[in-house]
Motif scaffolding. Structure first.
Motif, PDB file in Angstrom:
ATOM      1  N   GLN A   1       0.845  -1.195   0.000  1.00  0.00           N
ATOM      2  CA  GLN A   1       0.000   0.000   0.000  1.00  0.00           C
ATOM      3  C   GLN A   1       0.878   1.243   0.000  1.00  0.00           C
ATOM      4  OE1 GLN A   1      -3.199  -0.779  -0.234  1.00  0.00           O
ATOM      5  NE2 GLN A   1      -2.581  -2.919   0.023  1.00  0.00           N
TER       6      GLN A   1
ATOM      7  N   THR B   1      -3.479   5.325   1.186  1.00  0.00           N
ATOM      8  CA  THR B   1      -4.453   4.225   1.309  1.00  0.00           C
ATOM      9  C   THR B   1      -4.401   3.641   2.707  1.00  0.00           C
ATOM     10  OG1 THR B   1      -2.976   3.377  -0.384  1.00  0.00           O
ATOM     11  CG2 THR B   1      -5.304   2.851  -0.617  1.00  0.00           C
TER      12      THR B   1
ATOM     13  N   GLU C   1      -7.766   3.628   4.699  1.00  0.00           N
ATOM     14  CA  GLU C   1      -8.433   2.346   4.893  1.00  0.00           C
ATOM     15  C   GLU C   1      -8.427   1.925   6.363  1.00  0.00           C
ATOM     16  OE1 GLU C   1      -9.350  -0.186   2.325  1.00  0.00           O
ATOM     17  OE2 GLU C   1      -9.539   1.590   1.041  1.00  0.00           O
TER      18      GLU C   1
END
Lengths: 378, 512
Positions: free
Chosen positions: A43, A47, A51
């Motif tokens: 990642q 993100t 997330e």
């Protein structure tokens, strides 16, 4: 070693572990979201933070720290030293550490960690040791080791070294949790102690990447591992603001018992333990006080009988000394005396006193630091 | 006309004869000095011109060349004024022929004031001693009369250039130029510093006694105010008196440095205590025009370095040569000079930068790192040259108050003298002067290990981590302790006592 985890995943975990503040419970959460550690590393910071709902700064730092490490190299270097890197899923990873809230995602271990049910006691304290602290640490660590308890400490100067050295002299295992990578030794003068400790079945533990330098902020972090591995934690000496008290605080937060060795009220090095006593910490005046706090489950196999009389009888019988030597021991008492003071009270000259002190020192009754003599034992 | 006057110059701590040749030729008025003169010699031209005129003579307005021979050796000092002035007077025929004859029998040294009077100058004693074999009568400034008397050479002390010229011309008698200076015959007042002033500190006193008896170097480690400096200042008082040769050697050095003051032959052992900011050159000697440093001024005496660890690293390292060889050799492209520097080093330092390590009353605020760094400023090779180390601890008020009368310096000195006498007999016919300077062969011969010593040394090595390297020093010191006691062989108790003086050999606590 747990084989259900692939080598690549293991290496990814080692990589993530390079971020000093990374914890096992975070990893669990991140894996729930991303599926695996390898996936986490793929990642980008944004993100990751969106997330998993973590601070973007932290996410960036995590990735930066992780990507700076070559996990294969870490693995190879550790193996070359005869060491291992364990993750919480491994059986070798200590249960007590796994239970800790901030358990490290990976630990580097040289030597052998004791089985989970073995009794471990932390003996920690200041680097600026006093003769009193030296005496007490030596006595407590020796007796704990003879009992079959594993002494845990931090391999720093002062109390830590003294505690490890006492175990090594008795050829008993002891665990050193260090604030550098296992590829380094800090302070350098403890290299021989570290070597001897490993020879006698001890272990050196670190959560830091192989070659991490001794940065000041590493040490308070490593203290939580000392606290987690041990029950109880004994603070021998330490100033009111000291690493030893950080260890005590962390231990209390983990629900461990903290014991303190009371000391002179005007000695700054006893300020920490004395304040702990004031706050209700257990008081240590003999090794039996520590043994009382060892959990029932760990008591099996301990040589508790050994200490039934230990609190009274001095283990060096004064009777074997000459009357003159006994006189010297009396003069020294529990304080620190220079040769001049001893000679004067004895009514003797320098050569004779020097002879007596040499004998007593060689026989192990006295020790000398900066020209001041003090008793080795109570 | 040509004139030739005899004078001297200094190289190292010895003098050599120099002849001052003055040539006056017709031509443009010039005045040049050749023969490697230093700045102060070149400047002497201006003083000479004024002194000659102000003494009632004419300064010749001709071409004047002064050559200092031997021309290849560098000459420094202000004492060339007088011989140059005399040479000019002789070469310009302002002196009668018989005066010029008389001039050949003189060795002239002296700085001139502009009015023609003589001023004191440095290095008179070594020049007089070296030029004695020439059999000349020395002319020296009146203020240097004491050095003249030490040298035992015949000398006269005119006050002015004019007075000297009058004597040469036969106008005055020689007696008017001789000062019948009677030096104070009573001995110099004994130093008022006495060991009995220092309360307590029996161990340190004992260590200094051993140091005095065997020529060992001492390091005192102690909290501020425990009496380190006090003890060091009293140390020269227990050293044996200077022999005639020793006294002459140090008087020569002091003469060169112009530090004679009002004393005649120095009879007391020098005590030098340079500040720790001293430069390497000031400590060891040197400079483009080499001069003796503090180590040479402490020759045959005591060099006290207080705050030992505060001296710059390089200053401490340059001490190694004199400590080893007893002399300093200074090499320059043009010349090499040696100064004697056999001294007893007495060093003092705090146990840590804040000074409170080991103080039962005040906490030490240094980190272990700072303490290590502080201690490591004294390098191993330097410590190897220090046989005795003692820790000094604060004296309690009760100690300070009671039994005020310790031993006096005289009592200690009597024991030291006895031990020195034993060593003098032991080392008769060798270069060794004291136990501290024994070589390997002598060590083997005079310091056999007593029976049962193996066990003690083995225990000491195991317990304290003594190295084999420190063994030699232990034996030397034990030899001195045995001498103080007056016994022929080293006994185990002597070895045991020496262990007290080796605290820095002890290994760290965490070593296994």
């Amino acid at each position: 070693m747990n084989t259900s985890i692939s080598a690549a995943e293991r290496l990814a975990r080692i990589q993530l572990n390079a971020f000093l503040y990374f914890r096992a419970d975070w990893l669990e959460r991140l894996i729930e979201i991303f599926g695996s550690a390898q996936e986490i590393l793929r990642q980008d910071a944004r993100t990751l933070s969106q997330e998993a709902n973590i601070n973007p700064d932290t996410a960036a730092k995590l990735l930066q720290a992780a990507l700076a490490v070559n996990p294969q190299e870490e693995w190879d270097k550790t193996s070359a030293l005869g060491g291992h890197i364990y993750i919480p899923e491994d059986d070798e990873y200590p249960q007590s550490l796994r239970n800790c809230k901030e358990a490290p995602v990976a630990i580097y271990v040289l030597g052998h960690l004791p089985a989970d049910e073995r009794a471990c006691v932390a003996v920690v304290g200041t680097r600026k040791i006093t003769p009193y602290g030296r005496r007490v640490t030596r006595k407590l660590a020796e007796e704990l080791a003879q009992c079959g308890v594993t002494v845990v400490s931090g391999l720093a100067r002062g109390i830590d070294s003294e505690a490890h050295a006492a175990c090594v002299r008795l050829k008993k295992p002891t665990i050193a949790v260090i604030g550098t990578g296992i590829g380094r030794c800090y302070p350098a003068e403890n290299r021989s102690l570290e070597k001897a400790l490993l020879e006698h079945g001890g272990a050196v533990v670190s959560e830091l990447p192989f070659n991490s330098p001794p940065n000041a902020f590493h040490f308070p972090r490593r203290n939580r591992i000392i606290a987690a591995l041990s029950q109880p934690v004994v603070v021998v000496e330490g100033e009111i603001k000291s690493g030893a008290l950080i260890t005590a605080k962390l231990a209390l937060e983990m629900g461990k018992d903290v014991l303190a060795v009371p000391g002179p009220i005007d000695s700054p090095q006893s300020g920490g333990p004395n304040s702990l006593v004031k706050q209700g910490a257990g008081v240590v005046t003999a090794v039996a006080d520590i043994l009382d706090y060892i959990p029932q489950a760990s008591r099996f196999g301990l040589d508790l009988r050994f200490f039934e009389h230990a609190t009274q009888a001095p283990d060096k019988p004064l009777e074997e000394l000459s009357p003159r030597e006994q006189q010297v021991m009396q003069i020294v008492g529990t304080g620190m005396c220079s040769l001049d003071q001893i000679a004067e009270t004895l009514g003797s000259d320098v050569p004779e006193t020097a002879g007596l002190l040499f004998e007593l020192e060689v026989k192990g009754f006295l020790s000398c630091e900066n020209g001041l003599y003090s008793k080795n034992k109570f | 006309m040509l004139a030739n006057i005899c004078t001297g110059a200094i190289k190292g701590i010895d003098g050599f004869a120099v002849s001052v040749e003055v040539d006056i030729a017709p031509g443009m008025p010039t005045f040049s000095v050749v023969g490697l003169p230093d700045v102060e010699v070149r400047e002497s031209k201006e003083r000479v011109v004024a002194a000659v005129r102000n003494s009632g003579f004419d300064f010749p307005l001709k071409r004047i060349t002064v050559n200092l021979s031997p021309a290849e050796l560098r000459k420094s000092g202000t004492h060339f004024d007088l011989p140059i002035a005399l040479g000019i007077l002789a070469a310009s025929n302002q002196l009668s022929p018989q005066a010029t004859e008389k001039l050949k029998e003189l060795l002239a040294l002296g700085e001139l004031a502009l009015d023609g009077s003589l001023r004191p100058c440095a290095g008179v004693l070594p020049m007089l001693i070296s030029c004695q074999k020439l059999g000349k009568t020395a002319v020296i400034p009146p203020q240097n009369v004491l050095e003249g008397q030490v040298s035992s050479a015949p000398f006269i002390t005119p006050h002015t250039l004019k007075e000297l010229a009058d004597y040469l011309e036969g106008k005055t008698d020689i007696s008017s130029l001789q000062i019948n200076y009677i030096p104070q015959t009573e001995a110099e007042p004994e130093t008022e510093l006495d060991f009995s002033d220092v309360k307590g500190q029996a161990l340190a006193k004992r260590a200094l006694e051993i140091a005095a008896a065997g020529g060992h170097n001492v390091l005192m480690i102690g909290l501020p105010g425990t009496g380190k400096s006090m003890l060091a200042k009293r140390f020269p008082g227990i050293l044996p008196p200077l022999t005639q040769e020793e006294a002459l050697e140090i008087t020569k050095i002091y003469s060169i440095c112009n530090l004679m003051g009002k004393s005649k032959l120095l009879t007391r052992r020098p005590f030098r205590d340079p500040h720790h900011t001293i430069s390497d050159v000031a400590l060891i000697g040197g400079g483009s025009n080499p001069r003796p440093g503090e180590v040479s001024l402490a020759h045959n005496g005591v060099l006290f370095l207080d705050e030992f660890a505060e001296f710059s690293r390089s200053s401490l390292e340059v001490l190694r040569e004199p400590l080893e060889n007893g002399q300093v050799t200074i090499s320059r492209a043009k010349e090499t000079v040696s100064y004697p520097a056999r001294f007893t080093l007495v060093a003092a330092m705090n146990p840590c930068p804040c000074g409170n390590l080991g103080n039962p009353l005040k906490p030490c605020t240094c980190t272990p790192m700072q303490i290590n760094r502080y201690k490591s400023r004294i390098s191993g090779p330097l410590l190897d040259r220090i046989d005795l180390t003692v820790n000094l601890n604060p004296v309690k008020y009760t100690d300070w108050n009671k039994h005020s009368e310790g031993e006096t310096s005289a009592q200690i000195r009597a024991r030291v003298l006895k031990a020195r006498e034993i060593q003098r007999k032991r080392f008769a016919g060798t270069n060794t002067t004291a136990n501290a300077f024994m070589n390997a062969k002598q060590l083997k011969e005079f310091c056999p290990l007593p029976a049962g010593a193996d066990a003690i040394l083995e225990a000491a090595m195991r317990k304290f981590g003594l190295s084999a390297r420190s063994l030699d020093k232990i034996l030397k010191t034990a030899r001195t302790i045995a001498d103080l006691e007056g016994v022929a062989h080293i006994q185990t108790k002597h070895l045991v006592e020496v262990m007290q003086y080796r605290p820095l050999d002890r290994k760290g606590v965490a070593d296994v």
